[in-house]
Structures are given as structure tokens and as C-alpha cells.
Design an enzyme around this catalytic site. Structure first.
Site, PDB file in Angstrom:
ATOM      1  N   CYS A   1       7.855  -2.348   5.344  1.00  0.00           N
ATOM      2  CA  CYS A   1       7.150  -3.619   5.526  1.00  0.00           C
ATOM      3  C   CYS A   1       7.965  -4.497   6.484  1.00  0.00           C
ATOM      4  O   CYS A   1       8.199  -4.109   7.625  1.00  0.00           O
ATOM      5  CB  CYS A   1       6.916  -4.265   4.163  1.00  0.00           C
ATOM      6  SG  CYS A   1       5.868  -5.735   4.183  1.00  0.00           S
TER       7      CYS A   1
ATOM      8  N   ASP B   1      -4.307  -0.495   5.269  1.00  0.00           N
ATOM      9  CA  ASP B   1      -3.348  -1.609   5.222  1.00  0.00           C
ATOM     10  C   ASP B   1      -3.906  -2.778   6.032  1.00  0.00           C
ATOM     11  O   ASP B   1      -3.985  -2.714   7.259  1.00  0.00           O
ATOM     12  CB  ASP B   1      -2.014  -1.152   5.821  1.00  0.00           C
ATOM     13  CG  ASP B   1      -0.911  -2.195   5.695  1.00  0.00           C
ATOM     14  OD1 ASP B   1      -1.225  -3.383   5.443  1.00  0.00           O
ATOM     15  OD2 ASP B   1       0.257  -1.827   5.864  1.00  0.00           O
TER      16      ASP B   1
ATOM     17  N   HIS C   1      -1.319  -0.986   1.910  1.00  0.00           N
ATOM     18  CA  HIS C   1       0.013  -1.538   2.134  1.00  0.00           C
ATOM     19  C   HIS C   1       0.847  -1.307   0.875  1.00  0.00           C
ATOM     20  O   HIS C   1       0.359  -1.429  -0.239  1.00  0.00           O
ATOM     21  CB  HIS C   1      -0.074  -3.034   2.443  1.00  0.00           C
ATOM     22  CG  HIS C   1       1.214  -3.609   2.941  1.00  0.00           C
ATOM     23  ND1 HIS C   1       1.709  -3.336   4.197  1.00  0.00           N
ATOM     24  CD2 HIS C   1       2.124  -4.417   2.345  1.00  0.00           C
ATOM     25  CE1 HIS C   1       2.858  -3.963   4.367  1.00  0.00           C
ATOM     26  NE2 HIS C   1       3.132  -4.619   3.258  1.00  0.00           N
TER      27      HIS C   1
END
Length: 246
Positions: free
Chosen positions: A126, A184, A215
Site C-alpha cells: 500500500c 482495488d 485492496h
């Protein structure tokens, strides 16, 4: 292999000490080293387990606390609305130059540590995927795994939300691996296409992998975790690091 009990070191930066968590394989010979960049939540249980897994594969792993100038040493944010808001606020409060200085300090440490063989890689998840990408701007980073890295396509990392990450792609000398989830919402298909085209245009050494995942599908907490995909991705990461860093 077995690993030693986790430890930490406080590395000096211009904005104060950066708590850096260390995971070491229990072996008496030099091994490759890896900087592991966390999500916006810093050192959580899932990040610690990822670090321990990598150490068990024979890597010296360093996990720096990315918000060290804002939070007390040892702080981890919760995977909830409050923790997410705090992490996202700090992500665009911290100066881009501070992110880059932190990377240099962590790489310096890993290059000099007595257990390191001097060959260093980076991995991030991330926010950490973007930070691993920026760490790869340092030629000492030989291999980098970017797991659904946020903000690269939006140029929105750091204070002012005007980073130069995409524009500097041509500076990266090491091998890159990108991992994405097609579901995502933080990196839509248009953003992925922009990054992919830049990699081709700049003629980087890279691999590109998209999975049907949301995600945070690698995080072993929460409803988005997909262990089947995670196992595949971890095998790919080990192939990259073993081939390049050993």
C-alpha cells in the site's frame, strides 16, 4: 530456518530517531537484507508476520516506522476508521524529502550491518509499496516488490501532494515487481495503465502481475484477505529476492 527474537534500533535522521524493527534469521553467515515498508498503520501484526516470514527465508529484514517524526516510537495504528484517518493524514503531512532521507538511512544501516552481505532489496505494501518504489531510486536497491502501491499514478505522496515518483522512474536500476488487485478502488485500471506504460517507455526491468483481489488482499486480517493469492505472491517475492539478492 529459525529466526532470532525481534529487536529494534533507533536510526538517526534529521527529524529525530526512526524506530526500525529488525527480524534476523538465526544463522552465522552474511545474508541478503530487505527493507520492508508497512501500510499507513506502521508496525502491525500482519506486517510483523510478513517480516518474520522473510527472515525465516534467510533475509535480514528492517521495518522502519514511517511516521517516526509524528508518533512516539513503537506506535502502531489500528485497522479502523480512526487509525485509517490518522495514517492518511500523516501520509500527506510528511515531507517527501523526509521519506527519501528515511530510505537512505535504512539502506545505509542494512549495507553496514554485520549480518548483511551488502545486497539489499525493498518490499512494501500500500503506502509502503510506493515507499519501496522510491527506495529503488537508490542504486543500492537491487530488487523491489511493490504490492498495490498507492498514489504513484496520482503524484499525491507527501506534503503538497505533488510527488515526482512517476517522473523519476527512469532512474531505477534494479528489478521491479508490481502486484495489483483488479478490484482495488485506490488504483483503478487507468492508474495501473499509466504506470505500466511508463515502465515500458522508460525500458525498466520489471514484471507485472494482476489478481482478482481487493485492496489489502495480502493482509492476513480482515475480510479482504485472500490466502490463496497471498501464497502465490509470497512465492513470487521469494523467487525475485533469491534470484537477485543471493
Amino acid at each position: 530456518m529459525l529466526i532470532r527474537p525481534p529487536e529494534h534500533v533507533d536510526l538517526n535522521t534529521s527529524l529525530g530517531p526512526m524506530r526500525t524493527h529488525l527480524f534476523r534469521p538465526s544463522i552465522d553467515r552474511p545474508v541478503p537484507a530487505v527493507v520492508l515498508y508497512s501500510e499507513i498503520y506502521q508496525m502491525t501484526g500482519p506486517i510483523a508476520r510478513t517480516a518474520a516470514m522473510l527472515a525465516g527465508l534467510g533475509y535480514l529484514v528492517a521495518v522502519p516506522e514511517v511516521y517516526h517524526e509524528f508518533e512516539s516510537a513503537g506506535t502502531s495504528l489500528n485497522y479502523d476508521a480512526e487509525g485509517t484517518e490518522r495514517g492518511n493524514t500523516l501520509k500527506t503531512t510528511k515531507q517527501l524529502a523526509s521519506y527519501d532521507e528515511d530510505a537512505r538511512v535504512a539502506i545505509d544501516f542494512l549495507c553496514q550491518d554485520s549480518q548483511s552481505n551488502g545486497r539489499v532489496g525493498a518490499i512494501g505494501i500500500c503506502l509502503g509499496g510506493h515507499l519501496a518504489y522510491r527506495a529503488a531510486l537508490d542504486s543500492r536497491i537491487l530488487a523491489t516488490a511493490c504490492l498495490y502501491p498507492t498514489d504513484i499514478h496520482q503524484h499525491s505522496l507527501g506534503a503538497g501532494m505533488n510527488d515526482d515518483s512517476l517522473a523519476r522512474m527512469g532512474e531505477i536500476q534494479g528489478e521491479l515487481m508490481f502486484i495489483w488487485g483488479r478490484q482495488d478502488p485506490h488504483i483503478p485500471v487507468e492508474g495501473r495503465q499509466q504506470i505500466h506504460q511508463s515502465l515500458i517507455t522508460s525500458n525498466r526491468n520489471f514484471t507485472w502481475h494482476e489478481f482478482n483481489g481487493q485492496h489489502a488482499f495480502m493482509r492476513d486480517e480482515g475480510h479482504r484477505y485472500d490466502p490463496a493469492i497471498a501464497n502465490i505472491v509470497y512465492a513470487m517475492i521469494e523467487e525475485l529476492f533469491s534470484r537477485v539478492l543471493r
